[in-house]
Design an enzyme around this catalytic site. Structure first.
Site, PDB file in Angstrom:
ATOM      1  N   HIS A 100       7.410  13.874   3.620  1.00 42.14           N
ATOM      2  CA  HIS A 100       7.715  14.796   2.520  1.00 42.14           C
ATOM      3  C   HIS A 100       9.022  14.349   1.854  1.00 42.14           C
ATOM      4  O   HIS A 100       9.941  13.873   2.528  1.00 42.14           O
ATOM      5  CB  HIS A 100       7.845  16.224   3.056  1.00 42.14           C
ATOM      6  CG  HIS A 100       7.922  17.249   1.970  1.00 42.14           C
ATOM      7  ND1 HIS A 100       9.084  17.490   1.268  1.00 42.14           N
ATOM      8  CD2 HIS A 100       6.980  18.064   1.434  1.00 42.14           C
ATOM      9  CE1 HIS A 100       8.855  18.421   0.355  1.00 42.14           C
ATOM     10  NE2 HIS A 100       7.579  18.785   0.434  1.00 42.14           N
ATOM     11  N   GLU A 149       3.408  14.117  -4.657  1.00 41.27           N
ATOM     12  CA  GLU A 149       4.366  15.192  -4.982  1.00 41.27           C
ATOM     13  C   GLU A 149       5.580  14.583  -5.690  1.00 41.27           C
ATOM     14  O   GLU A 149       6.529  14.145  -5.052  1.00 41.27           O
ATOM     15  CB  GLU A 149       4.766  15.975  -3.717  1.00 41.27           C
ATOM     16  CG  GLU A 149       4.987  15.150  -2.456  1.00 41.27           C
ATOM     17  CD  GLU A 149       6.236  15.541  -1.679  1.00 41.27           C
ATOM     18  OE1 GLU A 149       6.557  16.721  -1.625  1.00 41.27           O
ATOM     19  OE2 GLU A 149       6.896  14.629  -1.152  1.00 41.27           O
ATOM     20  N   SER A 187       5.378  22.800  -7.645  1.00 36.30           N
ATOM     21  CA  SER A 187       5.315  23.998  -8.484  1.00 36.30           C
ATOM     22  C   SER A 187       3.886  24.486  -8.761  1.00 36.30           C
ATOM     23  O   SER A 187       3.571  24.915  -9.871  1.00 36.30           O
ATOM     24  CB  SER A 187       6.079  23.771  -9.798  1.00 36.30           C
ATOM     25  OG  SER A 187       7.444  23.505  -9.526  1.00 36.30           O
ATOM     26  N   GLY A 208       4.586  25.099  -2.043  1.00 34.11           N
ATOM     27  CA  GLY A 208       5.708  25.460  -1.181  1.00 34.11           C
ATOM     28  C   GLY A 208       6.088  26.904  -1.461  1.00 34.11           C
ATOM     29  O   GLY A 208       5.648  27.826  -0.772  1.00 34.11           O
TER      30      GLY A 208
END
Ligand code: PGA
Length: 227
Positions: A100, A149, A187, A208
């Site tokens: 991540h 991401e 988002s 998230g």
């Protein structure tokens, strides 16, 4: 159509009591109005401290959510103070995020370590969800699920467009034929999730912030399952 992944990443949030309240609220929403489970694979990645509690709550309630890790140790079980090995969570979780952007940024995780993490995950029968922040990044061979991401879209309220994310996903699949699923993170909200579910190359989303409130996450699932 293969099921669409929705992977909620709680990051470093929630006390034990808050996690249990989240679950109870989610359970009551599910009982009143279940989403179509044929369409979704729902995974929650809470902190380690919540895993055992969540695993028993899921088992008791039979709610169709699965558990994942936010990260996994690059080391096996042994004398590695402070680490939680993949083997230790075997049976509790089926998936783990690896690489991540927040791990790369704040904990300086780099490719050599990430490759070890993938190996440890695989040995413990955990499915890695390998995160890349752009399409030119390396993806270890063993990874079948990849999360795209872009850093500028994470936690900013400015998601990548579904058209662009779809094109990136398509190129990632072409470049890495072993990758079966590309999911998008950055988002994602209940309001915009439907734009991603409709895209041919996007196989899921990684919210998230929108996973932290049970009712918001639930609304996101309903909207994802409807499209
Ligand atoms: P966000 O996080 O939904 O809060 O932007 C996404 C992520 O961590 O990939």
């Amino acid at each position: 159509m293969p099921p669409f992944y929705v992977v909620g990443n709680w990051k470093s949030h929630k006390r034990v009591t808050e996690a249990v309240s989240w679950f109870k609220e989610f359970e009551s929403l599910w009982q009143k109005n279940p989403f179509n489970i044929q369409k979704l694979i729902v995974i929650i990645c809470p902190a380690y401290i919540h895993l055992a509690t969540f695993a028993s709550l899921i088992q008791l309630s039979r709610i169709p959510i699965q558990l994942g890790l936010q990260d996994v140790s690059a080391y096996p079980s042994g004398a590695y103070t402070g680490e939680v090995s993949a083997e230790m969570v075997n049976g509790l979780v089926k998936f783990t995020l690896i690489g991540h952007s927040e791990r790369r940024k704040f904990f300086k995780e780099e490719e050599t370590e990430l490759i070890e993490k993938v190996k440890q995950a695989r040995q413990a029968q955990l499915e890695p969800i390998y995160c890349v922040q752009s399409e030119d990044m390396t993806i270890p061979q063993e990874c079948k699920i990849v999360a795209y991401e872009p850093v500028w879209a994470i936690g900013t309220g400015h998601p990548d467009t579904s058209d662009n994310a779809d094109q990136v996903a398509s190129r990632l699949r072409q470049k890495h034929p072993r990758v079966t699923t590309v999911i998008y993170g950055g988002s994602v909200t209940p309001e915009n999730v439907a734009s991603y579910t409709q895209k041919a190359h996007i196989g899921g989303v990684l919210p998230g912030g929108a996973s932290l409130e049970a009712h918001t996450f639930y609304r996101l699932l309903l909207n994802a399952a409807r499209t």
